[in-house]
Write an enzyme that holds these catalytic residues in place. Structure first.
Site, PDB file in Angstrom:
ATOM      1  N   ASP A  13       0.800  -1.222   0.000  1.00  0.00           N
ATOM      2  CA  ASP A  13       0.000   0.000   0.000  1.00  0.00           C
ATOM      3  C   ASP A  13       0.832   1.270   0.000  1.00  0.00           C
ATOM      4  O   ASP A  13       0.566   2.201  -0.769  1.00  0.00           O
ATOM      5  CB  ASP A  13      -0.926   0.023   1.228  1.00  0.00           C
ATOM      6  N   HIS A  38      -6.569  -4.261  -3.085  1.00  0.00           N
ATOM      7  CA  HIS A  38      -6.978  -3.647  -1.820  1.00  0.00           C
ATOM      8  C   HIS A  38      -7.249  -2.180  -2.123  1.00  0.00           C
ATOM      9  O   HIS A  38      -6.601  -1.577  -2.981  1.00  0.00           O
ATOM     10  CB  HIS A  38      -5.866  -3.804  -0.778  1.00  0.00           C
ATOM     11  N   GLY A  64      -1.906 -14.275  -0.035  1.00  0.00           N
ATOM     12  CA  GLY A  64      -1.562 -14.709  -1.392  1.00  0.00           C
ATOM     13  C   GLY A  64      -1.197 -16.173  -1.511  1.00  0.00           C
ATOM     14  O   GLY A  64      -1.601 -16.847  -2.466  1.00  0.00           O
ATOM     15  N   ASP A 121     -11.474  -4.216   6.019  1.00  0.00           N
ATOM     16  CA  ASP A 121     -10.246  -5.003   5.977  1.00  0.00           C
ATOM     17  C   ASP A 121      -9.264  -4.528   7.044  1.00  0.00           C
ATOM     18  O   ASP A 121      -8.702  -5.342   7.791  1.00  0.00           O
ATOM     19  CB  ASP A 121      -9.620  -4.904   4.590  1.00  0.00           C
ATOM     20  N   GLU A 161      -3.812 -24.931  19.942  1.00  0.00           N
ATOM     21  CA  GLU A 161      -5.201 -25.381  19.816  1.00  0.00           C
ATOM     22  C   GLU A 161      -6.115 -24.317  19.211  1.00  0.00           C
ATOM     23  O   GLU A 161      -7.243 -24.618  18.821  1.00  0.00           O
ATOM     24  CB  GLU A 161      -5.737 -25.816  21.182  1.00  0.00           C
TER      25      GLU A 161
END
Length: 271
Positions: A13, A38, A64, A121, A161
């Site tokens: 970005d 994006h 990706g 996002d 876990e």
């Protein structure tokens, strides 16, 4: 750039503006299409394309390497598409075609806009997926170790876990996950969980969202990049030295089925 009909911008970005100014803008002509994965650069206007250029987005909802793995396995990561400018009149078709090309249509494609994709996002990765999950795991590990429990026990309970629980959520939602765990675990979940992630956490989440919506976070991030990333690098370095990393590397070494990759000295697992 001169020959391309569709120019896919896949750089980070904060680097898009310099790449755009140096290499893309001088070669743009009417009818070309700029394709983003994006919406950051368009939404926060670090680049401003001319009005005679199509601007679209195809945002797979996954990293990706996962997009590629799902594609080669005959599956697909769901994706988002958006059209910001459409002087040619066929931009949505181009976005759908690209979505199909990378496998997103196998998982489902949903239409959005640049603002919604960008803000949700950033919010998700800061408060839940990355920032929230990382901080929660580290805090849980620290509490158990500081209370005298073995770091191996803390690692298994607070990190290892977690994937199993998230997999259950991914398969059948939170209610489906609860169906698969013990009654004791369910009671602890519904009784204690809301005391840990309480109203104060939600308020701080709202503060984070506001900073995303009003551009505060974007300005801070761009300024950090332009300053040479001092705080960014310091915090990342601190993270690699957290005791959970040493414990995890040793325990993952006992599990050969977990794929491991060394990323600049930091062991990463793609399981």
């Amino acid at each position: 750039m001169k020959q391309a009909d569709v120019i896919f911008i896949g750089v980070p970005d904060v680097k898009i503006a310099s790449v755009y100014d140096a290499d893309i803008a001088p070669n743009l002509t009417a009818g070309k299409t700029l394709l983003f994965s994006h919406g950051f650069a368009i939404h926060y206007k670090t680049v401003t394309p001319p009005e005679d250029v199509n601007v679209i987005m195809v945002a797979p909802k996954g990293p990706g390497h996962i997009v590629r793995r799902q594609f080669t396995g005959g599956k697909g990561v769901p994706g988002l598409i958006a059209v910001y400018q459409d002087p040619s009149g066929n931009s949505k078709d181009v976005a759908l075609a690209w979505s199909k090309g990378v496998g997103c249509t196998r998982g489902g494609v949903f239409e959005t806009d640049f603002r919604e994709e960008t803000e949700t996002d950033l919010f998700g990765e800061q408060t839940v997926l990355c920032g929230g999950a990382s901080a929660l795991v580290q805090a849980g590990f620290e509490v158990l170790v500081e209370a005298g429990y073995q770091p191996e026990m803390a690692y298994f309970e607070c990190l290892h876990e977690l994937k199993l629980i998230v997999d259950l959520m991914n398969e059948s939602g939170i209610a489906g996950m609860r169906f698969s765990i013990s009654e004791t675990a369910k009671y602890g979940d519904i009784k204690v969980g809301p005391k840990i992630i309480d109203a104060s956490v939600k308020e701080r989440m709202k503060e984070a969202l506001t900073a995303i919506q009003d551009g505060t976070f974007a300005k801070e991030w761009v300024a950090e990049y332009e300053a040479g990333l001092p705080e960014y690098n310091r915090l990342l370095e601190e993270g690699t030295k957290h005791p959970i990393e040493e414990t995890g590397a040793r325990l993952r070494g006992l599990m050969p089925w977990i794929k491991k990759r060394d990323l600049g000295g930091v062991q990463a697992d793609y399981s």
